[in-house]
Design a protein around this motif. Sequence first.
Motif, short mmCIF file in Angstrom:
data_model
loop_
_atom_site.label_atom_id
_atom_site.label_comp_id
_atom_site.label_asym_id
_atom_site.label_seq_id
_atom_site.Cartn_x
_atom_site.Cartn_y
_atom_site.Cartn_z
N LYS A 34 7.81 10.46 2.98
CA LYS A 34 7.91 11.07 1.65
C LYS A 34 8.96 10.39 0.77
CE LYS A 34 5.05 14.48 2.56
NZ LYS A 34 3.66 14.16 2.45
N ASP A 35 10.02 9.84 1.38
CA ASP A 35 11.07 9.19 0.62
C ASP A 35 10.69 7.78 0.16
OD1 ASP A 35 12.75 11.41 0.85
OD2 ASP A 35 13.56 10.69 2.76
N HIS A 36 9.79 7.14 0.87
CA HIS A 36 9.36 5.78 0.55
C HIS A 36 7.84 5.70 0.68
CE1 HIS A 36 13.53 5.41 2.05
NE2 HIS A 36 13.64 4.66 0.98
N PRO A 37 7.10 6.18 -0.33
CA PRO A 37 5.64 6.28 -0.21
C PRO A 37 4.88 4.97 -0.39
CG PRO A 37 6.35 7.11 -2.33
CD PRO A 37 7.59 6.78 -1.57
N PHE A 38 5.58 3.84 -0.59
CA PHE A 38 4.94 2.54 -0.73
C PHE A 38 5.56 1.57 0.27
CE2 PHE A 38 5.19 4.45 -4.98
CZ PHE A 38 3.84 4.56 -5.28
N GLY A 58 0.79 -1.22 0.00
CA GLY A 58 0.00 0.00 0.00
C GLY A 58 0.82 1.27 0.00
N PHE A 59 0.09 2.37 0.10
CA PHE A 59 0.68 3.70 0.19
C PHE A 59 1.03 4.01 1.64
CE2 PHE A 59 -2.47 4.13 -3.34
CZ PHE A 59 -1.59 4.43 -4.36
N ASN A 60 2.06 4.83 1.83
CA ASN A 60 2.41 5.35 3.15
C ASN A 60 2.73 6.83 2.97
OD1 ASN A 60 3.39 6.08 5.63
ND2 ASN A 60 5.12 4.68 5.62
N PHE A 61 1.80 7.69 3.35
CA PHE A 61 1.99 9.12 3.14
C PHE A 61 2.76 9.79 4.27
CE2 PHE A 61 -1.93 8.29 0.59
CZ PHE A 61 -1.26 8.28 -0.62
N LEU A 62 3.21 9.01 5.24
CA LEU A 62 4.02 9.58 6.32
C LEU A 62 5.51 9.54 5.99
CD1 LEU A 62 2.18 8.07 9.42
CD2 LEU A 62 1.77 10.24 8.23
N PHE A 105 9.53 1.36 0.06
CA PHE A 105 10.16 1.62 -1.22
C PHE A 105 9.50 2.79 -1.94
CE2 PHE A 105 6.80 -1.42 -1.95
CZ PHE A 105 6.25 -1.10 -3.17
N LYS A 106 10.18 3.29 -2.98
CA LYS A 106 9.64 4.39 -3.77
C LYS A 106 9.48 4.05 -5.24
CE LYS A 106 14.17 6.53 -4.37
NZ LYS A 106 14.97 7.72 -4.13
N ASP A 107 9.89 2.86 -5.64
CA ASP A 107 9.87 2.44 -7.04
C ASP A 107 8.44 2.13 -7.48
OD1 ASP A 107 10.26 1.35 -9.54
OD2 ASP A 107 11.74 -0.13 -8.89
N THR A 108 7.84 3.02 -8.26
CA THR A 108 6.47 2.81 -8.74
C THR A 108 6.41 1.62 -9.70
OG1 THR A 108 6.80 4.41 -10.52
CG2 THR A 108 5.79 5.22 -8.49
N ASN A 109 7.54 1.25 -10.30
CA ASN A 109 7.56 0.08 -11.18
C ASN A 109 7.19 -1.19 -10.43
OD1 ASN A 109 8.29 1.49 -13.50
ND2 ASN A 109 10.46 1.32 -13.02
#
Length: 196
Positions: free
Chosen positions: A66-70, A60-64, A118-122
């Motif tokens: 910013k460097d790793h929004p997933f 999921g998303f993690n909006f807390l 992680f931040k990789d949207t891929n």
Amino acid sequence: MKLLCLLLALIAAVPQTSFASDETMLWKEVGGWTVAADLTLGSACFVATAFEDRTLFRLGFNFLDKDHPFYILMVNDNWKSLEEGKQYPIELYLDRSKWTVDASAVVFNGEKGLRIDFKDTNLVSEFAVKLGFRADFNGKRIVALSLKNSVKAIDEMIACQKAVDAVLAKQPKPPQSKDPFDAKPDAQTAADPFEL
């Protein structure tokens, strides 16, 4: 409190799932996947499922952060030797695509597990279109998951997030303090030499 009431109305406040904390609300069940919103992660939506071996899986998303929004969270009550806070090198596979990551040992709802930020949207995109997910530690498989209906689940996770974001956007902003000694002064007092 208004925000919580609006989110409850929006998400229809149905019973919590085993993937939930006290601040999690179900959005929808889709082909074996639970889609929900977690208020403790900045009102972020996630998908979750359970394995036959009692492993719970969340993405999921993690909006807390910013460097790793997933994030990916894998929890299993058999993983008692995990040391909370310790990093474990994990190899993730989506069909033949491979990522090597460090996972943090965590305790979630009283069970030990691994969390990968992680931040990789891929990785999220691949998750939606691949057939299988696997995680290995020291060459040993710790999780294997069929990604049947993952496209529908990810689509619903995005729909959930859009709905939550729409509710949040309608919320009034907190009033700005006019106190020049306040730790968070408004823009008019930003040049105040006493700003903390």
